[in-house]
Enzyme design. Structure first.
Site, PDB file in Angstrom:
ATOM      1  N   CYS A 137       0.812  -1.225   0.000  1.00  0.00           N
ATOM      2  CA  CYS A 137       0.000   0.000   0.000  1.00  0.00           C
ATOM      3  C   CYS A 137       0.844   1.272   0.000  1.00  0.00           C
ATOM      4  O   CYS A 137       2.031   1.245   0.299  1.00  0.00           O
ATOM      5  CB  CYS A 137      -0.889   0.043   1.230  1.00  0.00           C
ATOM      6  SG  CYS A 137      -1.949  -1.377   1.419  1.00  0.00           S
ATOM      7  N   CYS A 146      12.374 -13.780   0.958  1.00  0.00           N
ATOM      8  CA  CYS A 146      11.686 -14.557  -0.072  1.00  0.00           C
ATOM      9  C   CYS A 146      12.668 -15.197  -1.052  1.00  0.00           C
ATOM     10  O   CYS A 146      12.283 -16.086  -1.815  1.00  0.00           O
ATOM     11  CB  CYS A 146      10.672 -13.684  -0.807  1.00  0.00           C
ATOM     12  SG  CYS A 146      11.356 -12.140  -1.408  1.00  0.00           S
TER      13      CYS A 146
HETATM   14  N1  LIG Z   1      -0.394  -3.811   1.175  1.00  0.00           N
HETATM   15  C1  LIG Z   1      -0.510  -3.298   2.376  1.00  0.00           C
HETATM   16  O1  LIG Z   1       0.381  -2.592   2.861  1.00  0.00           O
HETATM   17  C2  LIG Z   1      -1.756  -3.683   3.120  1.00  0.00           C
HETATM   18  C3  LIG Z   1      -1.945  -3.055   4.492  1.00  0.00           C
HETATM   19  C4  LIG Z   1      -2.818  -3.942   5.372  1.00  0.00           C
HETATM   20  N2  LIG Z   1      -2.132  -5.154   5.704  1.00  0.00           N
HETATM   21  C5  LIG Z   1      -4.137  -4.273   4.670  1.00  0.00           C
HETATM   22  O2  LIG Z   1      -4.385  -5.377   4.297  1.00  0.00           O
HETATM   23  O3  LIG Z   1      -4.917  -3.416   4.478  1.00  0.00           O
HETATM   24  S1  SF4 Z   2      10.351 -11.513   2.330  1.00  0.00           S
HETATM   25 FE1  SF4 Z   2      10.864 -10.593   0.321  1.00  0.00          FE
HETATM   26  S2  SF4 Z   2       9.112  -9.309  -0.243  1.00  0.00           S
HETATM   27 FE2  SF4 Z   2       8.929  -9.799   1.965  1.00  0.00          FE
HETATM   28  S3  SF4 Z   2       9.900  -8.061   3.034  1.00  0.00           S
HETATM   29 FE3  SF4 Z   2      11.482  -9.625   2.759  1.00  0.00          FE
HETATM   30  S4  SF4 Z   2      12.486  -9.124   0.780  1.00  0.00           S
HETATM   31 FE4  SF4 Z   2      10.541  -8.024   0.887  1.00  0.00          FE
END
Ligand SMILES: NC(=O)CC[C@H](N)C(=O)O
Ligand code: SF4
Ligand SMILES: O=P(O)(O)OC[C@H]1O[C@H](OP(=O)(O)OP(=O)(O)O)[C@H](O)[C@@H]1O
Ligand SMILES: [Mg+2]
Length: 445
Positions: free
Chosen positions: A9, A437
């Site tokens: 977001c 990830c």
């Molecule tokens: N993508 C986001 O940062 C989402 C913010 C929050 N986790 C939501 O679902 O609204």
């Molecule tokens: S797991 Fe991957 S996508 Fe998630 S915060 Fe860490 S680097 Fe970013």
């Protein structure tokens, strides 16, 4: 037809504006639209308290003419959302409104993904409830003012959060101790303050970039100016995927221009995964800087052989056959004269489910390319994300349980090469990063 990409977001907050804070917030949200395309909202603060307008869709659909139907105010808070928790229902559209027990109203906008708010059982992953609502409830359960409530609650929150909070005309901004998601501060030409997920939004408003909100810091912007205080020790681990894909190329993250980091990834990729070829083709948009870097380091001719429809949005495509083919044709066109009878190196920033790569390799082949070699300017994504990016389960990730050769077969590329974790991290500057990830090792342990 489309499956939304897992963006992160976007938040924006302003104070000290001469009357049009809501409209400025709308403009800032357009600059952050790439971070969330599901819903948009703006709250303004005036003499009558907080007023909110929000809805589903893009900023320009929710706010006609980018002018909110809200009172003219000097302070505003805005949000563009991609849900990571709780679904996209109207009740989860941000900013959320709340009040502390003594009746102090606030509005809260969140980028990230919460795992737990200690002492508050209202939300747990997988329950369908939104994480942000639990944070707002925890702040609302505090007896005093909003700043004191944030100082009491934030140390009890686990997970990723970059938040901005409107508390009357005062703005608070905070980042979790790892600083997973970005958040920066700027000064408006007229003297007001602005907080935004990315510096590109400050540029859009003609604001001067000041600095990032530090991991574990709460910043308060009020009539006395800017005050920062620490609510937790910092363990910086900003999300490397912001550099690879999410953030705008013209934003600054950790003192590094995102375009420059992507270009450096492409240069390193040319060294780590060279190939005999005639032409480098970028997968627009996010793959462009890396493709330019690959071309400059390899000395190969660079061609914009894929044209991207600007109205198609930022999307992964559904894996279902007929619709996916239609969708990729909607999003990309190919210039056959640039690839026909040539050995093509196709460069993209990342490969997640491989939907784009699968279709683009065959599109370029169908346009007459003799060979198509795919080069990805980041390592294989093998593990899920728990910190605000919708990277799916290992089974859904193309490289989750496949080796590189198997992924190459999946996308029908003549060869496939990825960037190493070390080279990706080196391209992003000295600040420590989360690479969970890619490696399965997360900064939270
Ligand atoms: N993508 C986001 O940062 C989402 C913010 C929050 N986790 C939501 O679902 O609204
Ligand atoms: S797991 Fe991957 S996508 Fe998630 S915060 Fe860490 S680097 Fe970013
Ligand atoms: O392997 P996949 O599951 O297809 O995902 C990876 C693709 O998705 C992203 O592009 P997207 O179209 O979302 O945004 P962009 O236009 O900014 O590149 C990314 O840049 C890759 O091209
Ligand atoms: Mg892309």
């Amino acid at each position: 037809m489309f499956e939304s990409v897992g963006e992160s977001c976007g938040v924006i907050a302003l104070r000290g504006v001469a009357g049009a804070a809501g409209a400025l917030a709308c403009h800032g949200l357009v600059a952050l639209q790439h971070r969330g395309q599901e819903s948009a909202g703006v709250v303004v603060a005036g003499a009558g308290g907080l007023s909110r307008q929000c809805g589903h869709g893009l900023v320009q659909q929710v706010f006609e003419g980018l002018t909110p139907a809200l009172p003219e105010c000097g302070a505003a808070l805005g949000h563009v959302r991609y849900a990571t928790a709780g679904g996209s229902g109207a009740g989860n559209v941000q900013p959320l409104l709340g009040q502390t027990r003594r009746g102090d109203e606030f509005a809260l906008a969140h980028n990230g993904h919460l795992l737990r708010v200690a002492g508050h059982d209202g939300w747990a992953p997988g329950t369908g409830a939104a994480d942000t609502a639990t944070l707002a409830a925890a702040v609302g359960a505090e007896p005093g003012g909003v700043r004191d409530a944030l100082l009491a609650v934030l140390p009890k929150v686990e997970g990723a959060y970059s938040i901005a909070v409107l508390d009357g005309e005062t703005v608070h901004a905070a980042r979790d101790p790892y600083g997973f998601r970005p958040l920066c501060l700027g000064r408006l030409a007229g003297g007001g303050w602005v907080v935004a997920s990315e510096s590109a939004a400050l540029e859009c408003l003609g604001a001067r970039y000041l600095r990032e909100v530090e991991p574990g810091e709460l910043v308060t912007l009020d009539g006395h100016g800017l005050r920062g205080e620490r609510f937790a020790a910092a363990s910086p681990a900003g999300c490397v995927f912001e550099y690879v894909y999410f953030a705008r190329a013209d934003s600054m993250l950790g003192g590094v221009r995102v375009h420059q980091a992507r270009h450096a990834m492409g240069v390193a990729l040319a060294g780590e995964a060279p190939v005999e070829a005639d032409v480098v083709v970028a997968v627009p948009d996010s793959g462009r800087p890396a493709a330019l870097g690959y071309a400059s380091a390899s000395g190969l001719y660079y061609a914009e052989a894929l044209a991207r429809n600007a109205y198609a949005g930022r999307t992964f495509l559904q894996p279902s056959t007929v619709e996916r083919r239609r969708a990729v044709r909607l999003k990309f066109g190919v210039l056959p004269e640039l690839v026909a009878d040539r050995r093509v190196v196709m460069v993209d920033d990342s490969l997640v489910r491989a939907n784009s790569a699968r279709d683009l390799v065959s599109l370029v082949r169908a346009a007459g390319a003799r060979e198509v070699h795919l080069r990805i300017a980041s390592p294989p994504v093998r593990w899920p994300c728990f910190f605000g990016v919708d990277l799916p389960t290992r089974a859904e990730l193309a490289a989750g349980r496949r080796g590189i050769r198997e992924v190459a077969e999946l996308v029908r590329a003549d060869s496939l090469g990825y960037l190493s974790v070390e080279a990706m991290v080196a391209a992003c500057g000295p600040a420590p990063k989360c690479v969970g990830c890619f490696t399965g090792t997360y900064p939270t342990g």
